[in-house]
Design a protein around this motif. Structure first.
Motif, PDB file in Angstrom:
ATOM      1  N   VAL A 125      -7.292   3.100  -2.697  1.00  0.00           N
ATOM      2  CA  VAL A 125      -7.691   3.628  -1.394  1.00  0.00           C
ATOM      3  C   VAL A 125      -8.242   5.021  -1.625  1.00  0.00           C
ATOM      4  N   VAL A 126      -9.535   5.174  -1.427  1.00  0.00           N
ATOM      5  CA  VAL A 126     -10.227   6.421  -1.732  1.00  0.00           C
ATOM      6  C   VAL A 126     -10.428   7.225  -0.449  1.00  0.00           C
ATOM      7  N   GLY A 127     -10.148   8.518  -0.523  1.00  0.00           N
ATOM      8  CA  GLY A 127     -10.416   9.394   0.615  1.00  0.00           C
ATOM      9  C   GLY A 127      -9.349   9.315   1.688  1.00  0.00           C
ATOM     10  N   GLU A 128      -9.753   9.624   2.922  1.00  0.00           N
ATOM     11  CA  GLU A 128      -8.816   9.679   4.036  1.00  0.00           C
ATOM     12  C   GLU A 128      -8.381   8.259   4.423  1.00  0.00           C
ATOM     13  N   GLY A 129      -7.105   7.979   4.212  1.00  0.00           N
ATOM     14  CA  GLY A 129      -6.605   6.628   4.378  1.00  0.00           C
ATOM     15  C   GLY A 129      -6.687   6.096   5.800  1.00  0.00           C
ATOM     16  N   GLU A 148     -11.168  -2.060  -3.781  1.00  0.00           N
ATOM     17  CA  GLU A 148     -11.279  -0.639  -3.429  1.00  0.00           C
ATOM     18  C   GLU A 148     -11.696  -0.505  -1.971  1.00  0.00           C
ATOM     19  N   TYR A 149     -11.127   0.518  -1.324  1.00  0.00           N
ATOM     20  CA  TYR A 149     -11.500   0.853   0.052  1.00  0.00           C
ATOM     21  C   TYR A 149     -11.856   2.333   0.099  1.00  0.00           C
ATOM     22  N   ARG A 150     -12.999   2.621   0.724  1.00  0.00           N
ATOM     23  CA  ARG A 150     -13.398   4.012   0.896  1.00  0.00           C
ATOM     24  C   ARG A 150     -14.162   4.147   2.200  1.00  0.00           C
ATOM     25  N   PRO A 151     -14.100   5.326   2.837  1.00  0.00           N
ATOM     26  CA  PRO A 151     -14.821   5.526   4.093  1.00  0.00           C
ATOM     27  C   PRO A 151     -16.326   5.484   3.857  1.00  0.00           C
ATOM     28  N   PRO A 152     -17.106   5.256   4.910  1.00  0.00           N
ATOM     29  CA  PRO A 152     -18.560   5.333   4.771  1.00  0.00           C
ATOM     30  C   PRO A 152     -18.987   6.709   4.279  1.00  0.00           C
ATOM     31  N   ALA A 153     -20.063   6.765   3.528  1.00  0.00           N
ATOM     32  CA  ALA A 153     -20.544   8.038   2.985  1.00  0.00           C
ATOM     33  C   ALA A 153     -20.806   9.030   4.113  1.00  0.00           C
TER      34      ALA A 153
END
Length: 451
Positions: A125-129, A148-153
């Motif tokens: 989990v990348v960035g703000e969960g 993997e999960y990450r917020p939109p750029a």
């Protein structure tokens, strides 16, 4: 369905000699105990985002380690960790994956090195969960968990949308501080800083009414809570924080936070801090001399510019009844072995109520890590277990690694000598009494002039 939320808590030096000699020093032990007793706010927040039909259980890794066998009734395990604990976190993850239980992991370390977790079959989990947890849960329900999960750029989380953390998951008797986040981010960019600035470039605050609601929820479970604001730098938006502190005055809690030296410029804010229950602020002074400060703050060299104000700022803050915990980083570029005496002399001269000393540490994802790796100054690359702030894993410019490690312990012995601590405490209360007497005299003169 049941999710196990596992916090990798605690502070532990990798060097056994440092643990034996250094971390038994009173000051180190006090600060370590405080950190170890803080719950994982990130996991409690994710619990608040979890649909009510899913059972969640919050556990600390040190509790699991003391049990004959880790819980077997989890359908999914979520782990929050920092670099210093990530190897232990991987071992816990491996254990659950061997049982067929999927594992997701987040935090700063995983956000900087998601491939490391993915290579072990862990969902990163990348960035703000908060921005990805709802989608992750839905994918898990469908049996389609992604690697993997990450917020939109370019996206960032609005703290006005933050859920109420699930404080009721905590054992009331085991925590001596409870965390509340009032802001996220920092306007400064220090090259060694491994905090939320690595996750988001934007500084933002949580609405006042939401912070007060969280404080009141905590008060429902803890009769006299001590609250630590989980902020990288409180008080940046002064008007907002003055509104918050006005509201906090009526809650009857004591609290602590991290900020920068500029808070000393606003007497009204300092009064509100004391009146609302602030007992201490932690300020990253980093170095009492220009050598070491030059270039730390990469945007405006802000900390070097503020160095001449350090002592007067400490006096100003403490004169309002708020103690200062001054933090110093040993082994910065430009530091020689003279830095150990310079820190001691500054603490003695300034009257700092409390002090914390660490060694320069290269955390993954920071500009410092990238630079030291280019320069060949990492003693062991990817030695995450040494990212404790107390273990030396870099080659300083002005001394050997061994002298830096020795200097940390020797300086700690001197700073945390009980006689020296007591002298600083007595000076704080003596100076506070004097400043209050002067304030009363000034008020009497003002009233006489008005009449």
């Amino acid at each position: 369905m049941k999710i196990g939320l596992i916090a990798m808590s605690g502070v532990r030096a990798a060097n056994p000699e440092l643990t034996k000699i250094g971390l038994t020093l009173p000051g180190f032990v006090e600060r370590s105990d405080v950190i170890a007793s803080l719950p994982s706010l990130s996991l409690l927040t994710l619990a608040g985002l979890t649909p009510p039909d899913i059972e969640v259980e919050y556990r600390e890794i040190r509790d699991l380690a003391a049990e004959p066998e880790a819980p077997r009734d989890y359908d999914l395990v979520a782990i929050a960790t920092y670099s210093a604990q990530v190897l232990d976190a991987y071992r816990v993850a491996d254990m659950y994956r061997e049982r067929g239980v999927p594992v997701v992991m987040g935090g700063l370390h995983v956000s900087m090195l998601p491939g490391e977790a993915r290579a072990r079959g862990i969902t990163a989990v990348v960035g703000e969960g908060e921005m990805t947890w709802p989608r992750l849960i839905e994918d898990f329900r469908r049996g389609a968990l992604e690697p993997e999960y990450r917020p939109p750029a370019g996206a960032w989380f609005d703290l006005a949308d933050a859920p109420m953390p699930r404080y009721e998951l905590l054992d009331v008797g085991r925590y001596n501080r409870i965390t509340v986040q009032t802001s996220r981010g920092c306007p400064h960019r220090c090259d060694f800083c491994a905090s939320s600035i690595l996750l988001t470039p934007k500084y933002r605050v949580k609405p006042v009414e939401m912070v007060i609601a969280e404080v009141r929820r905590i008060k429902e479970r803890w009769e006299h809570p001590f609250i630590e604001f989980a902020d990288d730098n409180s008080f940046i938006l002064r008007d907002h924080y003055k509104r918050l502190l006005e509201a906090l005055k009526h809650e009857g809690v004591h609290w602590f936070t991290e900020t920068d030296i500029a808070v000393a410029e606003d007497g009204e804010l300092l009064d509100l801090m004391r009146e609302s229950g602030c007992r201490q602020v932690l300020i990253g002074l980093e170095s009492p001399v220009a050598e070491g400060l030059d270039g730390i703050e990469t945007r405006r060299n802000w900390k070097l510019q503020r160095l001449p104000d350090y002592e007067s700022a400490i006096r100003a803050i403490q004169s309002h009844g708020v103690t200062v915990n001054g933090c110093f980083v040993l082994g910065l570029d430009g530091h020689t072995e003279a830095i150990f005496d310079r820190v001691y002399e500054f603490v003695e001269r300034s009257g700092l109520y409390e002090v914390q000393v660490t060694v320069m540490t290269a955390f993954p994802g920071t500009p410092l890590y990238a630079r030291l790796k280019r320069e060949g100054r990492l003693i062991r690359d990817e030695a995450w277990d040494t990212c404790t702030l107390f273990d030396v894993n870099i080659v300083p410019t002005g001394m050997s690694p061994e002298r830096l490690q020795w200097g940390l312990v020797d300086l700690g012995r001197r700073l945390y000598d009980r006689t020296f601590i007591q002298a600083r405490r007595e000076r704080f209360f003596r100076d506070l009494k004097r400043s209050r007497a002067l304030a009363r005299a000034a008020n009497r003169e003002g009233n006489a002039d008005a009449s």
